[in-house]
Design an enzyme around this catalytic site. Structure first.
Site, PDB file in Angstrom:
ATOM      1  N   GLU A 123      -0.888  14.842  -5.778  1.00  0.00           N
ATOM      2  CA  GLU A 123      -2.281  14.498  -5.481  1.00  0.00           C
ATOM      3  C   GLU A 123      -2.722  15.177  -4.204  1.00  0.00           C
ATOM      4  O   GLU A 123      -1.926  15.745  -3.475  1.00  0.00           O
ATOM      5  CB  GLU A 123      -2.444  12.980  -5.384  1.00  0.00           C
ATOM      6  CG  GLU A 123      -1.688  12.350  -4.245  1.00  0.00           C
ATOM      7  CD  GLU A 123      -1.882  10.835  -4.175  1.00  0.00           C
ATOM      8  OE1 GLU A 123      -2.264  10.222  -5.184  1.00  0.00           O
ATOM      9  OE2 GLU A 123      -1.632  10.285  -3.099  1.00  0.00           O
ATOM     10  N   SER A 129       0.831  -1.205   0.000  1.00  0.00           N
ATOM     11  CA  SER A 129       0.000   0.000   0.000  1.00  0.00           C
ATOM     12  C   SER A 129       0.866   1.256   0.000  1.00  0.00           C
ATOM     13  O   SER A 129       2.029   1.234   0.398  1.00  0.00           O
ATOM     14  CB  SER A 129      -0.900   0.016   1.236  1.00  0.00           C
ATOM     15  OG  SER A 129      -0.100   0.156   2.397  1.00  0.00           O
ATOM     16  N   LYS A 130       0.217   2.331  -0.427  1.00  0.00           N
ATOM     17  CA  LYS A 130       0.900   3.614  -0.496  1.00  0.00           C
ATOM     18  C   LYS A 130       1.324   4.048   0.913  1.00  0.00           C
ATOM     19  O   LYS A 130       2.417   4.555   1.121  1.00  0.00           O
ATOM     20  CB  LYS A 130      -0.076   4.628  -1.097  1.00  0.00           C
ATOM     21  CG  LYS A 130       0.577   5.784  -1.739  1.00  0.00           C
ATOM     22  CD  LYS A 130      -0.296   6.458  -2.758  1.00  0.00           C
ATOM     23  CE  LYS A 130      -1.527   7.076  -2.139  1.00  0.00           C
ATOM     24  NZ  LYS A 130      -2.380   7.765  -3.105  1.00  0.00           N
ATOM     25  N   ARG A 131       0.450   3.784   1.852  1.00  0.00           N
ATOM     26  CA  ARG A 131       0.710   4.196   3.235  1.00  0.00           C
ATOM     27  C   ARG A 131       1.950   3.483   3.788  1.00  0.00           C
ATOM     28  O   ARG A 131       2.841   4.101   4.351  1.00  0.00           O
ATOM     29  CB  ARG A 131      -0.521   3.871   4.091  1.00  0.00           C
ATOM     30  CG  ARG A 131      -0.500   4.490   5.467  1.00  0.00           C
ATOM     31  CD  ARG A 131      -1.805   4.208   6.204  1.00  0.00           C
ATOM     32  NE  ARG A 131      -2.120   2.783   6.244  1.00  0.00           N
ATOM     33  CZ  ARG A 131      -1.581   1.932   7.126  1.00  0.00           C
ATOM     34  NH1 ARG A 131      -0.732   2.345   8.025  1.00  0.00           N
ATOM     35  NH2 ARG A 131      -1.910   0.649   7.098  1.00  0.00           N
TER      36      ARG A 131
END
Ligand code: GLU
Length: 519
Positions: A283, A265-267
């Site tokens: 973003e 995940s990005k997190r």
């Protein structure tokens, strides 16, 4: 006759291209090249609510940077154009109508409230996974329950509707995945998925199957997250009478977070400090609602060939211990059979290792360019180095560099006189160090030697021998005095590069600094 291999990468322009998507594109590309087939890019933009401006351009630019070049795409066209689903609307409608006429799909007029009410009713009755399916459809407002003339009237009045697939009640759907083997699903576990939405756009499922058919796709190579949709797709092929040209499926293993827990995940990537996108991307941050800039692999200094090599081995194994694969070698060795089923942990240290390996294969002249660029961008020098000097430094720093920007960062002390010495020097400082440095200073001032690493080394050894001091005992401190840091490449070369005048200055500074701090 064997059909020509045709594979596609079919991203949705809902944001930046995820690194997992890059791997999917790469595997499709490798397979196409290996089999002399065609690699196609199709943009799946039917979900207008998730459309993100600039995402398609970003995807195309990222693949271009990596050298994953398509044979057909929205930009270059091809026999099956258009390659953007939003431009293919009439084609989907036609097949949806065919399904309706054959009783394999139906119109549904239920409003959002009615669908909600159904879900609540089922939840109350403790039905697991409430859905619009072979059982519940009988209680809803659709062309299977309403009289034909009412259906006609509703359609003519322009009432909003969707088209749903009519999933058979009791049927086993089977597919033989090239990576996972046989996958079997009972139709009672599937729901009557929407094929056409009320805005006249097809859903992913219909558009995907229709396009794979019309674009003569032979192999669908995509992420494991699409495996649950595959039985529905198989059913659509059967319903549309295309079973004989149904593509083979190959669902790639998931990329997992470095701790092995969950899909990358990005997190988590942020937590571990590595990018999930190939190129930079702006973003809106979910929490702060402010625009944030996310560097990509490119901005962090990854070389495209290193990133490709790293990604190639995230799920595929060549069957040997070989790790370094140039693109041609990847193509030659690639096969779908050698893709693993199990999810793969994303190990950024491995990516760095590949980058280092690829960086080392470059010539000193190329590496010197990185150095010069870094020095210029960061205003370190007023004029560029001579190419001879730049190459000498590049050569010296090569073994220590992971990224192109390391060249100027690691070499900074060659251009900037250290002004402060950290505690490390105090710890290393001994009367012997002072003795050697004082003697060294004197010798350098009084004698002339040819200014090169060899001679410098010779001189230093002479001094320590005379003083009967083991050179190994004082070198660490001398390094700190000369460079300001505790580790680095060959110290004799460093001295050669900074030159005699600068060296004298640094030794004087070191002696002075030490005397003041210990006085
Ligand atoms: N549009 C889908 C995606 O964004 C493609 C899935 C597929 O390859 O079938 O990943």
């Amino acid at each position: 006759m064997e059909r020509e291999v045709r594979v596609r990468f079919a991203p949705s322009p809902t944001g930046a291209l995820h690194i997992g998507g890059v791997r999917t594109a790469l595997y499709n590309y490798l397979f196409a090249k290996k089999t002399n087939g065609k690699f196609i890019i199709r943009i799946e933009d039917t979900d207008q609510t998730r459309y993100v401006e600039g995402a398609e351009e970003y995807i195309m630019k990222s693949l271009e940077w990596l050298g994953i070049t398509p044979d057909e795409s929205p930009l270059i066209g091809g026999d099956c154009k258009p390659y953007r689903q939003s431009e293919r609307k009439p084609m989907y409608k036609q097949y949806a109508m065919q399904l309706i006429e054959e009783g394999k799909a139906y119109y549904a007029f239920d409003t959002a409230e009615e669908l909600d009410a159904m879900r609540q009713r089922l939840e109350k009755a403790k039905v697991k996974n409430p859905s619009y399916n072979a059982v519940t459809r009988t209680q809803m407002k659709n062309s299977l329950t309403l009289p034909a003339d009412e259906v006609k009237a509703r359609l003519e009045s322009g009432e909003p509707y969707v088209i749903r697939i009519k999933i058979p009640k009791k049927e086993e759907i089977r597919l033989n995945d090239l990576i996972r083997g046989w996958v079997m699903v009972h139709s009672s576990t599937l729901d009557d998925k929407v094929l056409m939405k009320s805005d006249g756009m097809p859903t992913y499922h219909l558009a995907n199957v229709v396009d794979d058919y019309l674009m003569k796709i032979t192999h669908v190579i995509r992420g494991e997250e699409w495996l649950p949709s595959a039985p529905l797709h198989v059913l659509l092929y059967q319903y549309l009478g295309w079973e004989n040209v149904m593509p083979r499926f190959a669902h790639l293993p998931l990329l997992l977070n470095p701790d092995g827990k969950g899909k990358l995940s990005k997190r988590k990537a942020k937590e571990y400090g590595f990018p999930v996108f190939p190129l930079e991307w702006k973003e809106i941050d979910e929490n702060s609602k402010e625009e944030i800039w996310l560097p990509g692999y490119k901005e962090q200094g990854y070389l495209p060939e290193a990133l490709l090599n790293f990604l190639a081995l995230l799920g595929w194994s060549p069957g040997t211990n070989q790790e370094i694969f140039g693109i041609d070698e990847m193509i030659e060795n690639f096969s779908l059979e050698r893709i693993n089923k199990a999810g793969v942990k994303f190990d950024i240290d491995k990516a760095k290792w590949f980058n280092q390996q690829y960086l080392r294969t470059k010539s000193n002249a190329e590496l010197a360019q990185y150095l010069q660029a870094g020095l210029k961008e960061n205003n370190v020098l007023s004029a560029p180095l001579t190419s001879e000097k730049a190459e000498k430094i590049a050569e010296l720093m090569k073994e220590r560099a992971t990224f192109p920007q390391d060249f100027w960062k690691e070499a900074l002390y060659l251009f900037q006189t250290p002004t402060e010495y950290n505690e490390a020097l105090q710890q290393k400082w001994t009367p012997e160090v002072a003795q050697v440095l004082q003697e060294y200073l004197k010798e350098l001032q009084n004698t002339t030697i040819d200014w090169n690493a060899e001679e410098i080394k010779h001189l230093l050894h002479q001094i320590t021998d005379q003083l009967q001091i083991k050179i190994g005992k004082v070198m660490a401190a001398i390094r700190i005095v000369i460079t300001g840091v505790t580790a680095g490449p060959d110290l004799m070369m460093i001295q050669e590069i900074i030159g005699k005048e600068e060296l004298l200055q640094r030794i004087k500074n070191g002696l002075a600094q030490f005397h003041t701090t210990t006085a």
